[in-house]
Structures are given as C-alpha cells and as structure tokens.
Scaffold this active site. Structure first.
Site, PDB file in Angstrom:
ATOM      1  N   LYS A  46       0.823  -1.188   0.000  1.00 51.58           N
ATOM      2  CA  LYS A  46       0.000   0.000   0.000  1.00 51.58           C
ATOM      3  C   LYS A  46       0.868   1.253   0.000  1.00 51.58           C
ATOM      4  O   LYS A  46       0.387   2.356  -0.162  1.00 51.58           O
ATOM      5  CB  LYS A  46      -0.907   0.051   1.263  1.00 51.58           C
ATOM      6  N   GLY A  47       2.152   1.055   0.260  1.00 44.61           N
ATOM      7  CA  GLY A  47       3.050   2.178   0.536  1.00 44.61           C
ATOM      8  C   GLY A  47       3.145   3.226  -0.555  1.00 44.61           C
ATOM      9  O   GLY A  47       3.394   4.394  -0.279  1.00 44.61           O
ATOM     10  N   GLU A 102       7.326   2.426  -6.613  1.00 49.98           N
ATOM     11  CA  GLU A 102       7.604   1.873  -5.277  1.00 49.98           C
ATOM     12  C   GLU A 102       7.637   2.974  -4.226  1.00 49.98           C
ATOM     13  O   GLU A 102       7.917   4.132  -4.538  1.00 49.98           O
ATOM     14  CB  GLU A 102       8.964   1.158  -5.288  1.00 49.98           C
ATOM     15  N   ASP A 103       7.368   2.603  -2.967  1.00 51.27           N
ATOM     16  CA  ASP A 103       7.534   3.565  -1.879  1.00 51.27           C
ATOM     17  C   ASP A 103       9.006   3.729  -1.514  1.00 51.27           C
ATOM     18  O   ASP A 103       9.515   4.830  -1.395  1.00 51.27           O
ATOM     19  CB  ASP A 103       6.695   3.161  -0.649  1.00 51.27           C
ATOM     20  N   ASP A 106      14.994  -0.702  -0.500  1.00 47.24           N
ATOM     21  CA  ASP A 106      15.894  -0.868   0.640  1.00 47.24           C
ATOM     22  C   ASP A 106      16.936  -1.920   0.266  1.00 47.24           C
ATOM     23  O   ASP A 106      17.914  -1.612  -0.402  1.00 47.24           O
ATOM     24  CB  ASP A 106      15.037  -1.264   1.850  1.00 47.24           C
ATOM     25  N   PHE A 155      14.818   4.232   9.924  1.00 45.76           N
ATOM     26  CA  PHE A 155      13.458   3.831   9.564  1.00 45.76           C
ATOM     27  C   PHE A 155      12.586   5.077   9.439  1.00 45.76           C
ATOM     28  O   PHE A 155      12.575   5.927  10.326  1.00 45.76           O
ATOM     29  CB  PHE A 155      12.880   2.884  10.618  1.00 45.76           C
ATOM     30  N   VAL A 156      11.878   5.187   8.341  1.00 38.84           N
ATOM     31  CA  VAL A 156      11.066   6.382   8.098  1.00 38.84           C
ATOM     32  C   VAL A 156       9.600   6.022   7.901  1.00 38.84           C
ATOM     33  O   VAL A 156       9.263   4.901   7.518  1.00 38.84           O
ATOM     34  CB  VAL A 156      11.566   7.171   6.864  1.00 38.84           C
ATOM     35  N   ASP A 162       4.611   3.111   6.386  1.00 42.38           N
ATOM     36  CA  ASP A 162       3.995   2.799   7.677  1.00 42.38           C
ATOM     37  C   ASP A 162       4.977   2.215   8.678  1.00 42.38           C
ATOM     38  O   ASP A 162       6.061   1.743   8.318  1.00 42.38           O
ATOM     39  CB  ASP A 162       2.885   1.768   7.473  1.00 42.38           C
ATOM     40  N   ARG A 168       0.784   6.226   7.747  1.00 42.30           N
ATOM     41  CA  ARG A 168       0.816   6.366   6.278  1.00 42.30           C
ATOM     42  C   ARG A 168       0.294   7.725   5.841  1.00 42.30           C
ATOM     43  O   ARG A 168       0.707   8.268   4.826  1.00 42.30           O
ATOM     44  CB  ARG A 168      -0.047   5.285   5.609  1.00 42.30           C
TER      45      ARG A 168
HETATM   46  P1  IMP Z   1      13.350  -4.324   0.242  1.00 42.40           P
HETATM   47  O1  IMP Z   1      12.857  -5.593  -0.353  1.00 42.40           O
HETATM   48  O2  IMP Z   1      14.305  -4.564   1.387  1.00 42.40           O
HETATM   49  O3  IMP Z   1      13.914  -3.347  -0.744  1.00 42.40           O
HETATM   50  O4  IMP Z   1      12.124  -3.722   1.019  1.00 42.40           O
HETATM   51  C1  IMP Z   1      11.356  -2.743   0.596  1.00 42.40           C
HETATM   52  C2  IMP Z   1      10.082  -2.722   1.427  1.00 42.40           C
HETATM   53  O5  IMP Z   1      10.327  -2.735   2.842  1.00 42.40           O
HETATM   54  C3  IMP Z   1       9.384  -1.432   1.138  1.00 42.40           C
HETATM   55  O6  IMP Z   1       8.522  -1.547   0.032  1.00 42.40           O
HETATM   56  C4  IMP Z   1       8.652  -1.162   2.440  1.00 42.40           C
HETATM   57  O7  IMP Z   1       7.401  -1.791   2.428  1.00 42.40           O
HETATM   58  C5  IMP Z   1       9.527  -1.779   3.513  1.00 42.40           C
HETATM   59  N1  IMP Z   1      10.413  -0.770   4.144  1.00 42.40           N
HETATM   60  C6  IMP Z   1      11.757  -0.697   4.048  1.00 42.40           C
HETATM   61  N2  IMP Z   1      12.250   0.339   4.745  1.00 42.40           N
HETATM   62  C7  IMP Z   1      11.192   0.980   5.295  1.00 42.40           C
HETATM   63  C8  IMP Z   1      11.066   2.166   6.138  1.00 42.40           C
HETATM   64  O8  IMP Z   1      12.033   2.869   6.519  1.00 42.40           O
HETATM   65  N3  IMP Z   1       9.797   2.499   6.507  1.00 42.40           N
HETATM   66  C9  IMP Z   1       8.697   1.795   6.124  1.00 42.40           C
HETATM   67  N4  IMP Z   1       8.783   0.692   5.331  1.00 42.40           N
HETATM   68  C10 IMP Z   1      10.013   0.270   4.927  1.00 42.40           C
HETATM   69 MG    MG Z   2       6.791  -1.576  -0.687  1.00 45.95          MG
END
Ligand code: IMP
Ligand code: MG
Length: 178
Positions: A46-47, A102-103, A106, A155-156, A162, A168
C-alpha cells in the site's frame, strides 16, 4: 503550514512542500522521457499510493493505473528476500510501457522479484520509479530509473510509509524514534 507531529516521531526529513516540489520535477522528467506515449503506472500496495497519485497528477503523458500487492517473509535463517504476489494486476501489461512505482527500495529483494515477474509478461518497456531510496542498505543490485529522494539509514514513516500500518497519512516523511 506547521504539521502536528505525533509522538514516536523524531524529526521531519522532508516536508509536504519539499515533497511536492520534488514530485513536480520528477513528473517533468517522466513526461519528457515518454513524450506523449501512453504509460502504465503500477503501484505496489500500500506504501506507494500517496506518491503514485501525487505523481500521476503532474505527468503530462496519457496514464493508466494498476496495482499489485506483495507479501514478504523472512526465511528460516532470518534473512529477507522471500516475496510473493498477494494481489495481482487487474490487466495485462503486454506491449505496454510500464513504470513500476515503489515507496522505498531498501535491500532490493522486493524490487528484484517484481522486475523478474513483470518482465516475464512482455511489456514494451519496464522502468522503476521510487519515492525513497536507501542505497546504503542495498543487498541485490536493481535498476532505479527515477527517484524522488535518497535517505539515510534510518526507519522512516509518512507519505504512504507505515510502521505497523500506522503513520501512512502523514503529509511529510519523518524519522521514527529508535
Ligand atoms: P526491500 O525488499 O528490502 O527493498 O524492502 C522494501 C520494502 O520494505 C518497502 O517496500 C517497504 O514496504 C519496507 N520498508 C523498508 N524500509 C522501510 C522504512 O524505513 N519504513 C517503512 N517501510 C520500509
Ligand atoms: Mg513496498
């Protein structure tokens, strides 16, 4: 406008005004890149919804919108990277120019999985636009074509992001207290 800052928030990273200004710039880049060709925005629920809707309103090429949702798990050794589609797209992307929205990117595991899955459906082109990029934590290399902001290793929340499904709807992006 000075926003109310809920408890749990350490500091604001990007204000609503900064976000809006940067989204306009990004939308101009995207409009120039696609130059009037129809573009399908795919939001990852949902991000990304707050970012996607703001971005879409400033893009000057014809837009279609679709969404998918994913769930990610940690495997037995606790490492991330196991991702599956929990809600698939409503429509085919075959032959279309697709921009995955994407939101935050990471580690890159989620994005790598989504790109592999969507590339298998024969879009004409497949690019990535992320609201936030935390490049310092990347484990797998993934292409990011458009990014709003690079962020530090904290963490944001806010503007779609969220913590346990809360925050959110904040109009800004903020760092959580540790
Ligand atoms: P990745 O697979 O590690 O790149 O993860 C990405 C997903 O982790 C994002 O789409 C978010 O849903 C979640 N995520 C990673 N860091 C944060 C953060 O700082 N705040 C909130 N959600 C996060
Ligand atoms: Mg995401």
């Amino acid at each position: 406008m000075i926003p109310t800052i809920p408890p749990g928030i350490e500091r604001i990273l990007f204000t609503e005004e900064q976000i809006d200004a940067r989204i306009r710039e990004l939308a101009a880049e995207i409009s120039a890149r696609y130059a009037g060709r129809p573009l399908k925005l795919i939001g990852v629920l949902k991000g990304s919804i707050f970012f996607l809707t703001a971005l879409a309103r400033y893009i000057e090429t014809p837009i279609k919108i679709d969404f998918l949702a994913i769930s990610s798990f940690s495997n037995k050794s606790g490492s991330p990277g196991v991702v599956r589609i929990a809600k698939d797209l409503d429509e085919s992307i075959e032959g279309e120019d697709v921009l995955l929205v994407e939101d935050i990117v990471d580690t890159g595991f989620t994005l790598r999985y989504l790109l592999q899955t969507l590339a298998g459906r024969a879009p004409n082109s497949l690019s990535v636009c992320t609201f936030l990029d935390r490049n310092s934590r990347r484990i797998v290399q993934v292409p990011v074509d458009f990014r709003c902001f690079e962020i530090p290793d904290r963490f944001v929340v806010g503007y779609g992001l969220d913590h346990n499904q809360l925050y959110r709807n904040l109009s800004f992006v903020a760092v959580m207290k540790p």
